[in-house]
Design a protein around this motif. Structure first.
Motif, PDB file in Angstrom:
ATOM      1  N   PRO A 187       0.850  -1.199   0.000  1.00  0.00           N
ATOM      2  CA  PRO A 187       0.000   0.000   0.000  1.00  0.00           C
ATOM      3  C   PRO A 187       0.884   1.247   0.000  1.00  0.00           C
ATOM      4  O   PRO A 187       1.904   1.300   0.692  1.00  0.00           O
ATOM      5  CB  PRO A 187      -0.785  -0.122   1.310  1.00  0.00           C
ATOM      6  CG  PRO A 187      -0.780  -1.594   1.613  1.00  0.00           C
ATOM      7  CD  PRO A 187       0.566  -2.083   1.145  1.00  0.00           C
ATOM      8  N   ASN A 199      -5.790   5.166   7.847  1.00  0.00           N
ATOM      9  CA  ASN A 199      -5.859   3.731   8.147  1.00  0.00           C
ATOM     10  C   ASN A 199      -5.495   2.883   6.935  1.00  0.00           C
ATOM     11  O   ASN A 199      -4.799   1.885   7.046  1.00  0.00           O
ATOM     12  CB  ASN A 199      -7.270   3.355   8.615  1.00  0.00           C
ATOM     13  CG  ASN A 199      -7.606   3.947   9.965  1.00  0.00           C
ATOM     14  OD1 ASN A 199      -6.783   3.941  10.875  1.00  0.00           O
ATOM     15  ND2 ASN A 199      -8.811   4.489  10.099  1.00  0.00           N
ATOM     16  N   VAL A 200      -5.996   3.288   5.773  1.00  0.00           N
ATOM     17  CA  VAL A 200      -5.731   2.540   4.531  1.00  0.00           C
ATOM     18  C   VAL A 200      -5.492   3.533   3.394  1.00  0.00           C
ATOM     19  O   VAL A 200      -5.934   4.681   3.446  1.00  0.00           O
ATOM     20  CB  VAL A 200      -6.910   1.609   4.162  1.00  0.00           C
ATOM     21  CG1 VAL A 200      -7.078   0.513   5.191  1.00  0.00           C
ATOM     22  CG2 VAL A 200      -8.203   2.412   3.991  1.00  0.00           C
ATOM     23  N   ASP A 249      -5.464   3.850  -1.096  1.00  0.00           N
ATOM     24  CA  ASP A 249      -6.182   3.248  -2.227  1.00  0.00           C
ATOM     25  C   ASP A 249      -5.285   3.024  -3.438  1.00  0.00           C
ATOM     26  O   ASP A 249      -5.767   2.860  -4.557  1.00  0.00           O
ATOM     27  CB  ASP A 249      -7.396   4.090  -2.610  1.00  0.00           C
ATOM     28  CG  ASP A 249      -7.030   5.534  -2.932  1.00  0.00           C
ATOM     29  OD1 ASP A 249      -5.820   5.847  -2.974  1.00  0.00           O
ATOM     30  OD2 ASP A 249      -7.949   6.342  -3.132  1.00  0.00           O
ATOM     31  N   THR A 271       3.508   2.711   6.307  1.00  0.00           N
ATOM     32  CA  THR A 271       3.004   2.731   4.934  1.00  0.00           C
ATOM     33  C   THR A 271       4.047   3.335   4.005  1.00  0.00           C
ATOM     34  O   THR A 271       4.773   4.251   4.384  1.00  0.00           O
ATOM     35  CB  THR A 271       1.703   3.560   4.866  1.00  0.00           C
ATOM     36  OG1 THR A 271       0.732   2.981   5.746  1.00  0.00           O
ATOM     37  CG2 THR A 271       1.134   3.590   3.455  1.00  0.00           C
TER      38      THR A 271
END
Length: 318
Positions: free
Chosen positions: A90, A104-105, A107, A183
């Motif tokens: 990611p 959190n995440v 794309d 990340t």
């Protein structure tokens, strides 16, 4: 106008056309050693020297790097996961569309491998082989084949992971984002990784990075350039200072964290709007109180941010 400015300087008289600040040689060196460029010294920023014992070099808390340079983002950074898990990570490509303090995440995904085609096949990573075949005749791939030969499908740089990130092209939004998990970030973003001994204070450090003092130090580490743009660099940011988390008691840490809870859920605004936000003002004043600093530190830091920002934006009109 030039004659009026010249006369005002010559006769040491007040004028609305310019601002004159005087610093001694040693003072200027102190500002530079705190990570500031010379540009903020056009204003009165002596208050920084009054609180310098409360600050710490970012390099003491973090390891840092520029985000990853892939060599061909079109094929190595994708919006879908095309390759096998072993080779996909990611990634945050930039902060332009990020409007929250916490991520959190992401794309998008970064494709990275150093394995040969035969090794990829022997591991049974069929998705990766299919993706390489899919892109091998694209213009980007053909260009890389001319330069990298058989290694064309291998991105130029290994993933650069981050606990925190800030933009080197911030526009009018100066802030630090925190990742729930380490990340990968792209080269448009700076990657800051907490040193092991500071991992337990991750949320506290996030709060301190987003105070008015720390934001001013971030802004002041760079220079204004054409069209009112602020130009920051990874090295400049990493050499700047922020409020030292090691100076706080457990009680003070908890007070700051409780106040930060409300701020971190807010939308990230342009800095001129943020400076007027009642909750953010209250948070800052609490932080400085817990450091034993006078409440005036907030007004001084806020005014310095306003002046620095306005000067850079007004350069568009020159």
């Amino acid at each position: 106008m030039i004659e009026e400015i010249s006369e005002s300087i010559l006769f040491n008289s007040e004028s609305t056309l310019f601002n004159l600040e005087e610093y001694g040689y040693d003072e200027v060196n102190e500002f530079i050693n705190l990570g500031l460029s010379l540009e903020p010294l056009f204003d009165n920023v002596s208050w920084i020297l009054d609180i310098k014992e409360k600050l710490v070099d970012l390099n003491c808390i973090f390891n840092s790097s520029r985000g990853v340079r892939s060599g061909a983002d079109k094929i190595f950074i994708t919006s879908e996961k095309h390759v096998d898990d072993e080779y996909t990570f990611p990634i945050l490509k930039n902060l332009s569309n990020v409007d929250r303090y916490h991520i959190n995440v992401t794309d998008e995904y970064y494709f990275y491998t150093k394995d040969s085609i035969s090794t990829i096949k022997s591991k049974g990573n069929i998705n990766t082989i299919e993706y390489i075949k899919k892109i091998e005749n694209t213009p980007v791939a053909i260009n890389r084949k001319n330069k990298r030969k058989n290694a064309w499908y291998q991105a130029d740089q290994k993933p650069q992971f981050a606990d925190f990130a800030t933009s080197i092209n911030p526009g009018k939004r100066f802030f630090w984002v925190m990742f729930e998990e380490e990340t990968v970030v792209n080269q448009r973003v700076t990657a800051f990784r907490l040193k092991y001994e500071h991992k337990n204070d991750k949320n506290l450090i996030h709060a301190l990075l987003n105070t008015s003092v720390s934001i001013f130090m971030l802004m002041g580490s760079g220079f204004g350039r054409a069209l009112g743009v602020t130009d920051l660099t990874k090295d400049g940011i990493s050499q700047s200072y922020f409020l030292n988390p090691n100076l706080l008691s457990t009680k003070s840490k908890n007070m700051i964290l409780n106040s930060w809870e409300k701020i971190k859920e807010k939308k990230v605004e342009n800095i001129d709007i943020q400076l007027e936000d009642a909750d953010w003002i209250k948070f800052n004043k609490l932080v400085y109180k817990e450091y034993g600093l006078p409440e005036s530190v907030f007004e001084l830091s806020r005014n310095s941010i306003f002046k620095l920002l306005n000067r850079r934006l007004n350069s568009k009109k020159i």
